[in-house]
Write an enzyme that holds these catalytic residues in place. Structure first.
Site, PDB file in Angstrom:
ATOM      1  N   PRO A 135       2.319  -6.330 -10.328  1.00  0.00           N
ATOM      2  CA  PRO A 135       2.201  -4.965 -10.854  1.00  0.00           C
ATOM      3  C   PRO A 135       0.748  -4.484 -10.886  1.00  0.00           C
ATOM      4  O   PRO A 135      -0.191  -5.281 -10.977  1.00  0.00           O
ATOM      5  CB  PRO A 135       2.772  -5.078 -12.271  1.00  0.00           C
ATOM      6  CG  PRO A 135       3.515  -6.375 -12.302  1.00  0.00           C
ATOM      7  CD  PRO A 135       2.805  -7.266 -11.333  1.00  0.00           C
ATOM      8  N   ARG A 136       0.598  -3.172 -10.835  1.00  0.00           N
ATOM      9  CA  ARG A 136      -0.736  -2.569 -10.879  1.00  0.00           C
ATOM     10  C   ARG A 136      -1.375  -2.685 -12.255  1.00  0.00           C
ATOM     11  O   ARG A 136      -2.578  -2.906 -12.362  1.00  0.00           O
ATOM     12  CB  ARG A 136      -0.611  -1.084 -10.472  1.00  0.00           C
ATOM     13  CG  ARG A 136      -1.863  -0.231 -10.710  1.00  0.00           C
ATOM     14  CD  ARG A 136      -3.002  -0.660  -9.827  1.00  0.00           C
ATOM     15  NE  ARG A 136      -4.141   0.217  -9.973  1.00  0.00           N
ATOM     16  CZ  ARG A 136      -5.047   0.126 -10.957  1.00  0.00           C
ATOM     17  NH1 ARG A 136      -4.928  -0.821 -11.874  1.00  0.00           N
ATOM     18  NH2 ARG A 136      -6.060   0.953 -11.014  1.00  0.00           N
ATOM     19  N   LEU A 189      -4.446  -0.244   0.777  1.00  0.00           N
ATOM     20  CA  LEU A 189      -3.835  -0.961   1.901  1.00  0.00           C
ATOM     21  C   LEU A 189      -4.852  -1.771   2.693  1.00  0.00           C
ATOM     22  O   LEU A 189      -4.490  -2.708   3.413  1.00  0.00           O
ATOM     23  CB  LEU A 189      -3.115   0.022   2.821  1.00  0.00           C
ATOM     24  CG  LEU A 189      -3.964   1.105   3.495  1.00  0.00           C
ATOM     25  CD1 LEU A 189      -4.347   0.687   4.905  1.00  0.00           C
ATOM     26  CD2 LEU A 189      -3.227   2.419   3.533  1.00  0.00           C
ATOM     27  N   ILE A 190      -6.133  -1.435   2.559  1.00  0.00           N
ATOM     28  CA  ILE A 190      -7.177  -2.128   3.328  1.00  0.00           C
ATOM     29  C   ILE A 190      -7.313  -3.574   2.882  1.00  0.00           C
ATOM     30  O   ILE A 190      -7.576  -4.470   3.686  1.00  0.00           O
ATOM     31  CB  ILE A 190      -8.516  -1.373   3.186  1.00  0.00           C
ATOM     32  CG1 ILE A 190      -8.374   0.057   3.735  1.00  0.00           C
ATOM     33  CG2 ILE A 190      -9.642  -2.108   3.890  1.00  0.00           C
ATOM     34  CD1 ILE A 190      -9.522   0.965   3.375  1.00  0.00           C
ATOM     35  N   GLU A 191      -7.109  -3.824   1.585  1.00  0.00           N
ATOM     36  CA  GLU A 191      -7.214  -5.186   1.068  1.00  0.00           C
ATOM     37  C   GLU A 191      -6.169  -6.098   1.701  1.00  0.00           C
ATOM     38  O   GLU A 191      -6.462  -7.241   2.055  1.00  0.00           O
ATOM     39  CB  GLU A 191      -7.065  -5.172  -0.452  1.00  0.00           C
ATOM     40  CG  GLU A 191      -7.371  -6.479  -1.124  1.00  0.00           C
ATOM     41  CD  GLU A 191      -7.430  -6.366  -2.631  1.00  0.00           C
ATOM     42  OE1 GLU A 191      -7.919  -7.315  -3.266  1.00  0.00           O
ATOM     43  OE2 GLU A 191      -6.975  -5.338  -3.179  1.00  0.00           O
ATOM     44  N   GLU A 208     -11.575   1.644  -8.330  1.00  0.00           N
ATOM     45  CA  GLU A 208     -12.920   2.171  -8.109  1.00  0.00           C
ATOM     46  C   GLU A 208     -13.983   1.099  -8.335  1.00  0.00           C
ATOM     47  O   GLU A 208     -15.006   1.078  -7.639  1.00  0.00           O
ATOM     48  CB  GLU A 208     -13.165   3.362  -9.038  1.00  0.00           C
ATOM     49  CG  GLU A 208     -12.323   4.591  -8.735  1.00  0.00           C
ATOM     50  CD  GLU A 208     -10.936   4.546  -9.361  1.00  0.00           C
ATOM     51  OE1 GLU A 208     -10.186   5.516  -9.193  1.00  0.00           O
ATOM     52  OE2 GLU A 208     -10.589   3.527 -10.019  1.00  0.00           O
ATOM     53  N   GLU A 262      -7.020 -11.473  -8.817  1.00  0.00           N
ATOM     54  CA  GLU A 262      -6.538 -12.532  -7.931  1.00  0.00           C
ATOM     55  C   GLU A 262      -5.723 -11.972  -6.768  1.00  0.00           C
ATOM     56  O   GLU A 262      -4.865 -12.668  -6.228  1.00  0.00           O
ATOM     57  CB  GLU A 262      -5.695 -13.546  -8.716  1.00  0.00           C
ATOM     58  CG  GLU A 262      -6.503 -14.431  -9.643  1.00  0.00           C
ATOM     59  CD  GLU A 262      -5.726 -15.643 -10.133  1.00  0.00           C
ATOM     60  OE1 GLU A 262      -6.347 -16.719 -10.269  1.00  0.00           O
ATOM     61  OE2 GLU A 262      -4.495 -15.514 -10.378  1.00  0.00           O
TER      62      GLU A 262
END
Length: 452
Positions: free
Chosen positions: A290-291, A366-368, A83, A341
């Site tokens: 990883p997230r 997914l847009i990134e 966000e 990064e």
């Protein structure tokens, strides 16, 4: 662009009707439970702070305390990392349209707060969002006195909404989304959530489907503006560095991007089972990003336990001229254990598998990946980015696979067909650039409500 009920130019009734007895009772019970849970909430923050020290900072802000700031800021709440990244595009546009704007930026998670620091300028303030009790929210609003409040994506809190309404602070849900599953779940708590939805002055939805569900949830004025994440531009310096690192390798790179629990183990098992396909694809390097940073060490252990040699990004150096050491070039896998990064990691990757989409978690951004020109393989669960996922598939920027082994097999096969891979990469950048403009549309609506 449509107002409430989808009728262009029709303003919703304001202020909203008073809450019913049942709704007031539900909020009272909710508030009492939260007050009683306050000690457990503090304990949880302290425990999480062992791995992420930022959680132990500024604890008084969690209960609405902290230094007062000058009135009139635009308050943006971005709960966590995703966000906050989306909010960056909106904040940039707000500043462009209103020079001198002062920002009040709030978060709930440590990753969100850390990512928010670069967005601040002189005169801005950053806080934790207060625990959703009436007293904490009142104290927060008395100390900050924002001109307008902007909640990012899905954040609706009963007492935040109620106290902002009483204080005369118009609240906007920006980049708003609501899945069918979340709508069904919300119906179980309608007496609590419906008044919070009604108290929103405006919701700026990502898609028409999101807008319809938000109206069903009770938001009086909903307008479709698109997805802010299309407006995010990759950090060109990071992207160039990643591509330079890739050029220094003699083999392709397969990335598991923004992975979640369970996906790394499945990827490692599939990786070991695909030895022949990997050899045919040029013995690629496995890159896992990883997230959540608190899982970095856990994932490193998974990789080494699987018998793979590992190089960690954190060992390469943090300065802008950092390069992977020679030992990293021959490692089986790299771990992307750094923050902010992602453009570097996408610059490294020849193909990527989308984290969060192979478990029932709704998928990551997914847009990134598309904006960085990376062909993407998605799992079956992309409900957090439903429209973007379908548009991406239609544009030829991505493909869907039912499982990680299937996705990995298709990704390795794509590496053996460079012209097809390049065509997907070009389709990805075209897709990402074709849907920009949400930031300008949302900023105009928000500044119209701000009392500045």
């Amino acid at each position: 662009m449509a107002g409430a009920g989808g009728r262009p130019g029709v303003a919703a009734a304001w202020p909203p009707r008073p809450d019913s007895v049942k709704e007031r009772f539900a909020r009272g019970v909710f508030s009492t439970v939260l007050r009683l849970a306050s000690p457990a909430y503090v304990l949880r923050l302290l425990l999480r702070g062992r791995a992420e020290p930022l959680y132990q900072s500024h604890l008084a802000e969690r209960f609405g305390f902290g230094p007062a700031i000058a009135p009139g800021s635009v308050w943006v709440h971005a709960v966590s990392l995703g966000e906050t990244r989306a909010a960056a595009a909106l904040i940039d546009r707000l500043r462009r349209d209103r020079p001198g704007l002062r920002l009040l930026l709030t978060h709930t998670t440590a990753t969100g707060r850390e990512a928010g620091l670069p967005l601040l300028r002189d005169g801005d303030a950053q806080r934790w969002l207060p625990f959703d009790t009436p007293g904490a929210v009142r104290r927060f609003l008395r100390r900050t006195r924002p001109s307008v409040g902007v909640l990012m994506e899905t954040e609706i809190w009963p007492n935040v909404q109620r106290q902002a309404l009483k204080a005369g602070v118009p609240m906007v849900l920006a980049n708003a989304r609501l899945s069918a599953r979340s709508l069904r779940r919300g119906e179980k708590f309608q007496a609590l959530l419906a008044p919070a939805a009604r108290a929103l002055r405006l919701a700026l939805a990502q898609t028409a489907e999101d807008a319809d569900r938000l109206r069903q949830a009770g938001v009086p004025d909903v307008r479709v503006c698109g997805n802010l994440k299309f407006d995010l531009q990759p950090d060109e310096a990071l992207l160039a560095r990643g591509r330079a690192w890739r050029a220094g390798l003699t083999r392709p790179v397969v990335m598991l991007a923004v992975s979640r629990e369970g996906e790394e183990a499945a990827m490692l098992a599939a990786w070991q089972a695909a030895a022949a396909a990997r050899a045919e694809a040029g013995s690629p390097l496995l890159l896992i990003v990883p997230r959540h940073p608190q899982r970095f060490d856990e994932i490193a252990a998974l990789v080494t336990d699987a018998g793979l040699t590992l190089a960690r990004r954190s060992a390469f150096g943090s300065h802008e001229h950092a390069v992977p050491p020679p030992s990293a070039g021959v490692a089986d896998a790299w771990l992307g254990d750094s923050m902010r990064e992602m453009a570097l990691y996408y610059g490294l990757a020849d193909v990527a598998l989308l984290g969060g989409s192979f478990e029932k978690l709704g998928g990551q951004n997914l847009i990134e990946a598309a904006a960085c020109g990376v062909p993407l393989f998605m799992g079956p669960h992309t409900f957090n980015f439903a429209e973007a996922a379908e548009l991406s598939l239609a544009a030829g920027a991505s493909r869907r696979a039912a499982t990680i082994p299937t996705a990995l097999s298709e990704a390795l096969s794509l590496l053996t067909r460079p012209e097809e891979r390049d065509a997907m990469a070009e389709a990805a950048t075209t897709f990402a650039s074709a849907h920009r403009g949400a930031a300008a549309r949302m900023a105009a609506q928000i500044l119209e409500l701000a009392r500045i």
